[in-house]
Enzyme design. Structure first.
Site, short mmCIF file in Angstrom:
data_model
loop_
_atom_site.label_atom_id
_atom_site.label_comp_id
_atom_site.label_asym_id
_atom_site.label_seq_id
_atom_site.Cartn_x
_atom_site.Cartn_y
_atom_site.Cartn_z
N CYS A 122 3.81 -13.47 3.08
CA CYS A 122 4.26 -12.51 4.08
C CYS A 122 4.05 -13.00 5.52
O CYS A 122 4.53 -12.38 6.46
CB CYS A 122 3.58 -11.18 3.88
SG CYS A 122 3.70 -10.59 2.19
N HIS A 256 4.42 -7.44 10.07
CA HIS A 256 4.92 -7.50 8.70
C HIS A 256 4.99 -6.08 8.14
O HIS A 256 4.06 -5.29 8.29
CB HIS A 256 3.98 -8.37 7.86
CG HIS A 256 4.21 -8.23 6.39
ND1 HIS A 256 5.46 -8.33 5.83
CD2 HIS A 256 3.35 -7.99 5.37
CE1 HIS A 256 5.35 -8.15 4.53
NE2 HIS A 256 4.09 -7.94 4.22
N ASN A 287 8.65 -3.67 1.14
CA ASN A 287 7.90 -4.86 1.59
C ASN A 287 8.56 -6.10 1.01
O ASN A 287 8.40 -6.41 -0.17
CB ASN A 287 6.45 -4.73 1.10
CG ASN A 287 5.61 -5.98 1.40
OD1 ASN A 287 6.14 -7.03 1.76
ND2 ASN A 287 4.31 -5.86 1.22
O1 UT7 Z 1 2.56 -7.80 1.83
C1 UT7 Z 1 1.34 -8.45 1.72
C2 UT7 Z 1 0.25 -7.63 2.26
N1 UT7 Z 1 0.12 -6.41 1.49
C3 UT7 Z 1 -0.41 -5.34 2.02
O2 UT7 Z 1 -0.76 -5.35 3.16
C4 UT7 Z 1 -0.65 -4.14 1.12
C5 UT7 Z 1 -2.02 -3.57 1.40
N2 UT7 Z 1 -2.35 -2.46 0.52
C6 UT7 Z 1 -1.75 -1.26 0.58
O3 UT7 Z 1 -0.82 -1.07 1.33
C7 UT7 Z 1 -2.32 -0.15 -0.25
O4 UT7 Z 1 -3.55 -0.57 -0.81
C8 UT7 Z 1 -1.39 0.35 -1.39
C9 UT7 Z 1 -0.17 1.06 -0.78
C10 UT7 Z 1 -0.95 -0.80 -2.26
C11 UT7 Z 1 -2.11 1.39 -2.25
O5 UT7 Z 1 -2.55 2.47 -1.44
P1 UT7 Z 1 -4.08 2.94 -1.50
O6 UT7 Z 1 -4.21 4.05 -0.56
O7 UT7 Z 1 -4.94 1.73 -1.26
O8 UT7 Z 1 -4.19 3.46 -2.99
P2 UT7 Z 1 -5.35 3.18 -4.04
O9 UT7 Z 1 -5.06 1.93 -4.76
O10 UT7 Z 1 -6.67 3.35 -3.36
O11 UT7 Z 1 -5.16 4.39 -5.01
C12 UT7 Z 1 -5.44 5.73 -4.57
C13 UT7 Z 1 -5.15 6.68 -5.72
C14 UT7 Z 1 -5.84 6.29 -7.02
O12 UT7 Z 1 -6.18 7.51 -7.68
P3 UT7 Z 1 -7.70 8.09 -7.64
O13 UT7 Z 1 -8.54 6.99 -8.21
O14 UT7 Z 1 -7.96 8.34 -6.18
O15 UT7 Z 1 -7.60 9.31 -8.45
C15 UT7 Z 1 -4.75 5.60 -7.81
O16 UT7 Z 1 -4.93 5.71 -9.19
O17 UT7 Z 1 -3.75 6.68 -6.01
C16 UT7 Z 1 -3.54 6.38 -7.39
N3 UT7 Z 1 -2.32 5.60 -7.48
C17 UT7 Z 1 -1.10 6.15 -7.56
N4 UT7 Z 1 -0.69 7.43 -7.57
C18 UT7 Z 1 0.61 7.66 -7.64
C19 UT7 Z 1 -2.17 4.25 -7.46
N5 UT7 Z 1 -0.88 3.93 -7.53
C20 UT7 Z 1 -0.20 5.09 -7.59
C21 UT7 Z 1 1.17 5.39 -7.67
N6 UT7 Z 1 1.53 6.69 -7.68
N7 UT7 Z 1 2.12 4.44 -7.68
#
Ligand code: UT7
Length: 331
Positions: A122, A256, A287
């Site tokens: 990226c 990005h 993305n």
């Molecule tokens: O391009 C290269 C660089 N990439 C980036 O910069 C990406 C960086 N990371 C992110 O943007 C974020 O970490 C994500 C968008 C990928 C994920 O968001 P998050 O706020 O970090 O979510 P999380 O992984 O902490 O998950 C939060 C909750 C979890 O549930 P509990 O444990 O709080 O009950 C997950 O199980 O959301 C749940 N979850 C989902 N819920 C609905 C995870 N994926 C999903 C989903 N739909 N697709």
């Protein structure tokens, strides 16, 4: 002693043109939720993504590159023969060799331009731009075509609800050439290979052959999110300072397009005034890694949101982990 002549470059380089290629297939959050257990509300709240683009019938990394690369050359008022180096930033050339760049250079009709791929995920567009600027200033090349292109839909595991909603396809290109005034500020870049396992392909080509199962792009989202909102937000601040600009002298901020929440955190860190126009194309494009910055810039220029002559801070960050950012003047 016999002296070896040195190449003579231009005092400065600038971006002469930008173009992008938007893949035809629209995949909205409703369709995404037929693949993964998620919701439109969750995806929008966590990322800002409403829909993303995937390649459709007859489209691939090569066709997208030719599309935006050809238009970037036209917009620069040049012909393909004027291009003497082609840099393709991609993690979507799914063979180790040959690179995509020589194929694109040939099919665009360059006169055998130097051509190579770079793998900086990226951060790829900013890495490519830093190389192009250095080539033009050193005299190693006169006009460089930089393309960021991805077809991440081909390596997205539609059973992985932690990443499937993010990854997307697209391409953007810029022509860099000589200039009397500076149009590309000092690059602020680096890497943290200690976090190489934060974003990775699940299998090597040999493992794919041995197991008969695909290799997917996998990401541990939270550490990447933390890194982006701390170290990378600070690298963006340093890129602005390295160009000698204060926040009020900036017209456009185009990081990005990974996640709107990351963009928001960077804005808070940079303390940019409300007058700065901020790229938010992740909403419609998802993305798409190396393609996201040139696609965002082209969208902003074409819609009139950004204008020729504007100063823009760009910063890419991703798998490696690697990052690169610089201030540019929009063509
Ligand atoms: O391009 C290269 C660089 N990439 C980036 O910069 C990406 C960086 N990371 C992110 O943007 C974020 O970490 C994500 C968008 C990928 C994920 O968001 P998050 O706020 O970090 O979510 P999380 O992984 O902490 O998950 C939060 C909750 C979890 O549930 P509990 O444990 O709080 O009950 C997950 O199980 O959301 C749940 N979850 C989902 N819920 C609905 C995870 N994926 C999903 C989903 N739909 N697709």
């Amino acid at each position: 002693m016999t002296s070896i002549q040195a190449s003579q470059g231009s005092p400065y380089a600038r971006i002469l043109s930008i173009a992008s290629a938007v893949p035809s297939r629209v995949v909205d959050n409703a369709e995404m939720c037929t693949y993964i257990d998620s919701s439109d509300e969750w995806i929008q709240q966590r990322t800002g993504i409403v829909e993303r683009r995937w390649v459709g019938e007859g489209e691939d990394a090569e066709s997208l590159s030719l599309d935006c690369g050809g238009r970037a050359i036209e917009r620069a008022g040049l012909t393909p023969e004027d291009i003497d180096a082609v840099i393709v930033s991609t993690i979507s050339q799914f063979v180790q060799t040959p690179g995509l760049a020589p194929i694109v250079a040939a099919k665009l009709g360059t006169a055998g331009a130097a051509a190579f791929d770079i793998s900086a995920a990226c951060a790829g567009f900013s890495y490519g731009l830093a190389q192009a600027e250095a080539l033009v200033r050193s005299g190693a090349a006169h006009h460089v075509l930089v393309i960021g292109v991805e077809t991440l839909s081909k390596v997205t595991d539609l059973e992985d609800r932690s990443t499937a909603f993010l990854f997307a396809d697209g391409a953007g290109a810029a022509v860099v050439g000589p200039s009397d005034t500076n149009g590309i500020g000092p690059v602020v870049w680096g890497s943290d290979g200690n976090q190489a396992d934060a974003i990775f392909m699940t299998q090597s080509l040999q493992e794919v052959a041995a197991t008969g199962t695909p290799s997917w792009l996998h990401m541990h989202g939270q550490p990447v999110f933390r890194w982006a909102t701390t170290a990378i937000a600070d690298a963006a601040r340093r890129a602005l300072a390295a160009a000698g600009l204060t926040p009020d002298q900036l017209d456009v901020f185009a990081p990005h397009q990974a996640n709107n929440r990351i963009t928001d955190a960077m804005l808070r860190h940079l303390k940019l005034p409300d007058t700065v126009k901020v790229a938010r194309t992740v909403k419609y494009y998802g993305n798409n890694s190396a393609a996201s910055i040139p696609m965002a810039l082209d969208a902003m220029l074409q819609s009139g949101e950004a204008s020729s002559g504007d100063t823009a801070l760009i910063i890419g960050f991703g798998a490696g982990l690697v990052y690169a950012g610089q201030v540019i003047r929009l063509p």
